[in-house]
Write a protein that holds these residues in place. Sequence first.
Motif, PDB file in Angstrom:
ATOM      1  N   ARG A  61      17.502 -20.266   3.356  1.00 42.12           N
ATOM      2  CA  ARG A  61      17.470 -20.655   4.767  1.00 42.12           C
ATOM      3  C   ARG A  61      16.247 -21.525   5.044  1.00 42.12           C
ATOM      4  NH1 ARG A  61      21.494 -18.223   7.975  1.00 42.12           N
ATOM      5  NH2 ARG A  61      20.115 -18.339   9.764  1.00 42.12           N
ATOM      6  N   ALA A  62      16.460 -22.534   5.861  1.00 44.67           N
ATOM      7  CA  ALA A  62      15.392 -23.459   6.237  1.00 44.67           C
ATOM      8  C   ALA A  62      14.632 -22.903   7.436  1.00 44.67           C
ATOM      9  CB  ALA A  62      15.987 -24.813   6.579  1.00 44.67           C
ATOM     10  N   GLY A  63      13.371 -23.268   7.533  1.00 38.54           N
ATOM     11  CA  GLY A  63      12.539 -22.853   8.658  1.00 38.54           C
ATOM     12  C   GLY A  63      12.219 -24.024   9.568  1.00 38.54           C
ATOM     13  N   ASP A  64      11.480 -23.747  10.626  1.00 39.69           N
ATOM     14  CA  ASP A  64      11.118 -24.795  11.588  1.00 39.69           C
ATOM     15  C   ASP A  64      10.337 -25.930  10.936  1.00 39.69           C
ATOM     16  OD1 ASP A  64      12.386 -23.504  13.672  1.00 39.69           O
ATOM     17  OD2 ASP A  64      10.567 -22.475  14.361  1.00 39.69           O
ATOM     18  N   SER A  65       9.407 -25.598  10.041  1.00 41.04           N
ATOM     19  CA  SER A  65       8.622 -26.654   9.395  1.00 41.04           C
ATOM     20  C   SER A  65       9.510 -27.538   8.515  1.00 41.04           C
ATOM     21  CB  SER A  65       7.470 -26.055   8.580  1.00 41.04           C
ATOM     22  OG  SER A  65       7.968 -25.245   7.542  1.00 41.04           O
ATOM     23  N   ASP A  66      10.556 -26.962   7.916  1.00 44.68           N
ATOM     24  CA  ASP A  66      11.491 -27.744   7.109  1.00 44.68           C
ATOM     25  C   ASP A  66      12.273 -28.711   7.990  1.00 44.68           C
ATOM     26  OD1 ASP A  66      10.938 -26.202   4.690  1.00 44.68           O
ATOM     27  OD2 ASP A  66      12.057 -24.601   5.680  1.00 44.68           O
ATOM     28  N   ARG A  67      12.753 -28.216   9.133  1.00 40.23           N
ATOM     29  CA  ARG A  67      13.508 -29.066  10.059  1.00 40.23           C
ATOM     30  C   ARG A  67      12.630 -30.194  10.604  1.00 40.23           C
ATOM     31  NH1 ARG A  67      16.196 -24.113  10.552  1.00 40.23           N
ATOM     32  NH2 ARG A  67      14.683 -23.135  11.911  1.00 40.23           N
ATOM     33  N   GLU A  68      11.377 -29.868  10.908  1.00 39.32           N
ATOM     34  CA  GLU A  68      10.461 -30.880  11.443  1.00 39.32           C
ATOM     35  C   GLU A  68      10.137 -31.938  10.384  1.00 39.32           C
ATOM     36  OE1 GLU A  68       8.929 -33.021  14.081  1.00 39.32           O
ATOM     37  OE2 GLU A  68       9.696 -31.090  14.742  1.00 39.32           O
ATOM     38  N   GLY A 114      16.187 -38.440  -0.264  1.00 38.47           N
ATOM     39  CA  GLY A 114      16.030 -36.988  -0.380  1.00 38.47           C
ATOM     40  C   GLY A 114      15.046 -36.438   0.625  1.00 38.47           C
ATOM     41  N   ARG A 115      15.045 -35.121   0.756  1.00 38.81           N
ATOM     42  CA  ARG A 115      14.218 -34.417   1.725  1.00 38.81           C
ATOM     43  C   ARG A 115      12.764 -34.401   1.269  1.00 38.81           C
ATOM     44  NH1 ARG A 115      12.979 -28.953   1.763  1.00 38.81           N
ATOM     45  NH2 ARG A 115      14.602 -28.536   0.269  1.00 38.81           N
ATOM     46  N   ALA A 116      11.880 -34.697   2.187  1.00 43.77           N
ATOM     47  CA  ALA A 116      10.447 -34.604   1.918  1.00 43.77           C
ATOM     48  C   ALA A 116      10.056 -33.136   1.829  1.00 43.77           C
ATOM     49  CB  ALA A 116       9.650 -35.286   3.035  1.00 43.77           C
ATOM     50  N   GLU A 149      10.921 -35.923  10.885  1.00 44.57           N
ATOM     51  CA  GLU A 149       9.917 -36.971  10.703  1.00 44.57           C
ATOM     52  C   GLU A 149      10.400 -38.021   9.705  1.00 44.57           C
ATOM     53  OE1 GLU A 149       6.689 -39.310  11.206  1.00 44.57           O
ATOM     54  OE2 GLU A 149       7.362 -37.651  12.460  1.00 44.57           O
ATOM     55  N   GLN A 150      11.036 -37.572   8.635  1.00 43.43           N
ATOM     56  CA  GLN A 150      11.571 -38.503   7.639  1.00 43.43           C
ATOM     57  C   GLN A 150      12.651 -39.396   8.270  1.00 43.43           C
ATOM     58  OE1 GLN A 150      12.864 -36.566   4.066  1.00 43.43           O
ATOM     59  NE2 GLN A 150      13.356 -38.471   3.040  1.00 43.43           N
ATOM     60  N   LEU A 151      13.472 -38.824   9.151  1.00 39.85           N
ATOM     61  CA  LEU A 151      14.502 -39.601   9.844  1.00 39.85           C
ATOM     62  C   LEU A 151      13.871 -40.621  10.792  1.00 39.85           C
ATOM     63  CD1 LEU A 151      17.040 -36.733  10.603  1.00 39.85           C
ATOM     64  CD2 LEU A 151      17.366 -38.631   8.989  1.00 39.85           C
ATOM     65  N   ARG A 152      12.806 -40.232  11.494  1.00 38.52           N
ATOM     66  CA  ARG A 152      12.130 -41.165  12.398  1.00 38.52           C
ATOM     67  C   ARG A 152      11.528 -42.349  11.632  1.00 38.52           C
ATOM     68  NH1 ARG A 152      10.003 -36.190  14.303  1.00 38.52           N
ATOM     69  NH2 ARG A 152      11.233 -35.447  16.051  1.00 38.52           N
ATOM     70  N   VAL A 153      10.946 -42.061  10.479  1.00 36.86           N
ATOM     71  CA  VAL A 153      10.381 -43.126   9.638  1.00 36.86           C
ATOM     72  C   VAL A 153      11.492 -44.059   9.162  1.00 36.86           C
ATOM     73  CG1 VAL A 153       9.232 -43.592   7.426  1.00 36.86           C
ATOM     74  CG2 VAL A 153       8.350 -41.809   8.940  1.00 36.86           C
ATOM     75  N   ALA A 154      12.632 -43.491   8.757  1.00 35.32           N
ATOM     76  CA  ALA A 154      13.765 -44.310   8.305  1.00 35.32           C
ATOM     77  C   ALA A 154      14.260 -45.214   9.432  1.00 35.32           C
ATOM     78  CB  ALA A 154      14.892 -43.421   7.801  1.00 35.32           C
ATOM     79  N   ALA A 155      14.286 -44.704  10.666  1.00 37.60           N
ATOM     80  CA  ALA A 155      14.698 -45.521  11.807  1.00 37.60           C
ATOM     81  C   ALA A 155      13.668 -46.624  12.062  1.00 37.60           C
ATOM     82  CB  ALA A 155      14.878 -44.653  13.045  1.00 37.60           C
ATOM     83  N   GLU A 202      19.579 -40.390  16.461  1.00 40.80           N
ATOM     84  CA  GLU A 202      19.811 -39.326  17.440  1.00 40.80           C
ATOM     85  C   GLU A 202      20.802 -38.289  16.907  1.00 40.80           C
ATOM     86  OE1 GLU A 202      21.654 -39.137  21.850  1.00 40.80           O
ATOM     87  OE2 GLU A 202      20.131 -40.691  21.517  1.00 40.80           O
ATOM     88  N   GLU A 203      21.871 -38.762  16.284  1.00 38.39           N
ATOM     89  CA  GLU A 203      22.891 -37.867  15.726  1.00 38.39           C
ATOM     90  C   GLU A 203      22.311 -36.984  14.615  1.00 38.39           C
ATOM     91  OE1 GLU A 203      26.726 -38.565  12.908  1.00 38.39           O
ATOM     92  OE2 GLU A 203      26.613 -39.838  14.694  1.00 38.39           O
ATOM     93  N   ARG A 204      21.553 -37.603  13.724  1.00 40.95           N
ATOM     94  CA  ARG A 204      20.967 -36.843  12.602  1.00 40.95           C
ATOM     95  C   ARG A 204      19.885 -35.876  13.078  1.00 40.95           C
ATOM     96  NH1 ARG A 204      20.583 -40.247   6.975  1.00 40.95           N
ATOM     97  NH2 ARG A 204      22.512 -41.410   7.151  1.00 40.95           N
ATOM     98  N   LEU A 205      19.115 -36.271  14.086  1.00 45.25           N
ATOM     99  CA  LEU A 205      18.094 -35.361  14.611  1.00 45.25           C
ATOM    100  C   LEU A 205      18.730 -34.109  15.193  1.00 45.25           C
ATOM    101  CD1 LEU A 205      15.522 -37.763  16.321  1.00 45.25           C
ATOM    102  CD2 LEU A 205      15.155 -36.330  14.297  1.00 45.25           C
ATOM    103  N   GLU A 206      19.827 -34.262  15.918  1.00 45.01           N
ATOM    104  CA  GLU A 206      20.542 -33.089  16.448  1.00 45.01           C
ATOM    105  C   GLU A 206      20.971 -32.164  15.318  1.00 45.01           C
ATOM    106  OE1 GLU A 206      23.840 -33.507  19.190  1.00 45.01           O
ATOM    107  OE2 GLU A 206      22.788 -35.144  20.220  1.00 45.01           O
ATOM    108  N   GLN A 207      21.519 -32.754  14.259  1.00 38.05           N
ATOM    109  CA  GLN A 207      21.973 -31.960  13.113  1.00 38.05           C
ATOM    110  C   GLN A 207      20.792 -31.307  12.396  1.00 38.05           C
ATOM    111  OE1 GLN A 207      24.179 -34.800  10.800  1.00 38.05           O
ATOM    112  NE2 GLN A 207      25.990 -34.682  12.118  1.00 38.05           N
ATOM    113  N   ALA A 208      19.673 -32.025  12.310  1.00 40.33           N
ATOM    114  CA  ALA A 208      18.488 -31.478  11.629  1.00 40.33           C
ATOM    115  C   ALA A 208      17.970 -30.239  12.360  1.00 40.33           C
ATOM    116  CB  ALA A 208      17.394 -32.532  11.529  1.00 40.33           C
ATOM    117  N   TYR A 209      17.866 -30.328  13.686  1.00 40.14           N
ATOM    118  CA  TYR A 209      17.328 -29.192  14.447  1.00 40.14           C
ATOM    119  C   TYR A 209      18.304 -28.024  14.513  1.00 40.14           C
ATOM    120  CZ  TYR A 209      13.258 -31.938  15.654  1.00 40.14           C
ATOM    121  OH  TYR A 209      12.094 -32.660  15.590  1.00 40.14           O
ATOM    122  N   ALA A 210      19.588 -28.290  14.228  1.00 38.32           N
ATOM    123  CA  ALA A 210      20.588 -27.213  14.214  1.00 38.32           C
ATOM    124  C   ALA A 210      20.815 -26.659  12.802  1.00 38.32           C
ATOM    125  CB  ALA A 210      21.917 -27.726  14.771  1.00 38.32           C
TER     126      ALA A 210
END
Length: 181
Positions: free
Chosen positions: A4-11, A56-58, A15-21, A32-40
């Motif tokens: 299971r992922a934690g809050d720090s993993d989602r954050e 890949g995931r940071a 951040e990686q998605l924001r950099v990619a954008a 926006e779509e991926r951020l919703e999925q990341a936080y869920a």
Amino acid sequence: MEARAGDSDREAVAEQLRVAAGDGRIDLGELEERLEQAYAARTYRELDALVADLGGRAKTREESAAEEVLVLRPRMNNMVQGGRWSVPRRIVAETKLSLLTVDFSEAVCPHEEITVTASTGLGHIRLIVPRGWGVRIDPSSTNTGNIVNKAAAQAEPGAPTLTVIGHPRSGPIRIKQRRRG
């Protein structure tokens, strides 16, 4: 059972998605779509899918720290590694005269396999694992008469397995499972 992922993993993924954008690799609608999925997201697999096409995931700080080797070498005083701590993949435990206790009861362990290289002089090493964990003694261990394993050899599904490479001289290495309660 998935990790299971934690809050720090989602954050970290957000951040990686924001950099990619910001780099123009994804547009704002996709961000926006991926951020919703990341936080869920509940598992690492869900997070990995969101950034698979972006390299890949940071790693989070906790994951990076967990890859390091923990070296425990008490001098003259006894030492206890216990309470809430993050278990790395490898632990080196060496004692000449002292009692060294490594208590995994409250530890956070993201790994399926952990290797503990333990050596004693006149001192003692005590490893305490939670119920469900498996502990096996590596065949390369020496002086196995001074290694006492009272923990289960087979881990329950989803629980870690500890491999102990033991090199006791005079002092013993004792492994036990935490009692209930």
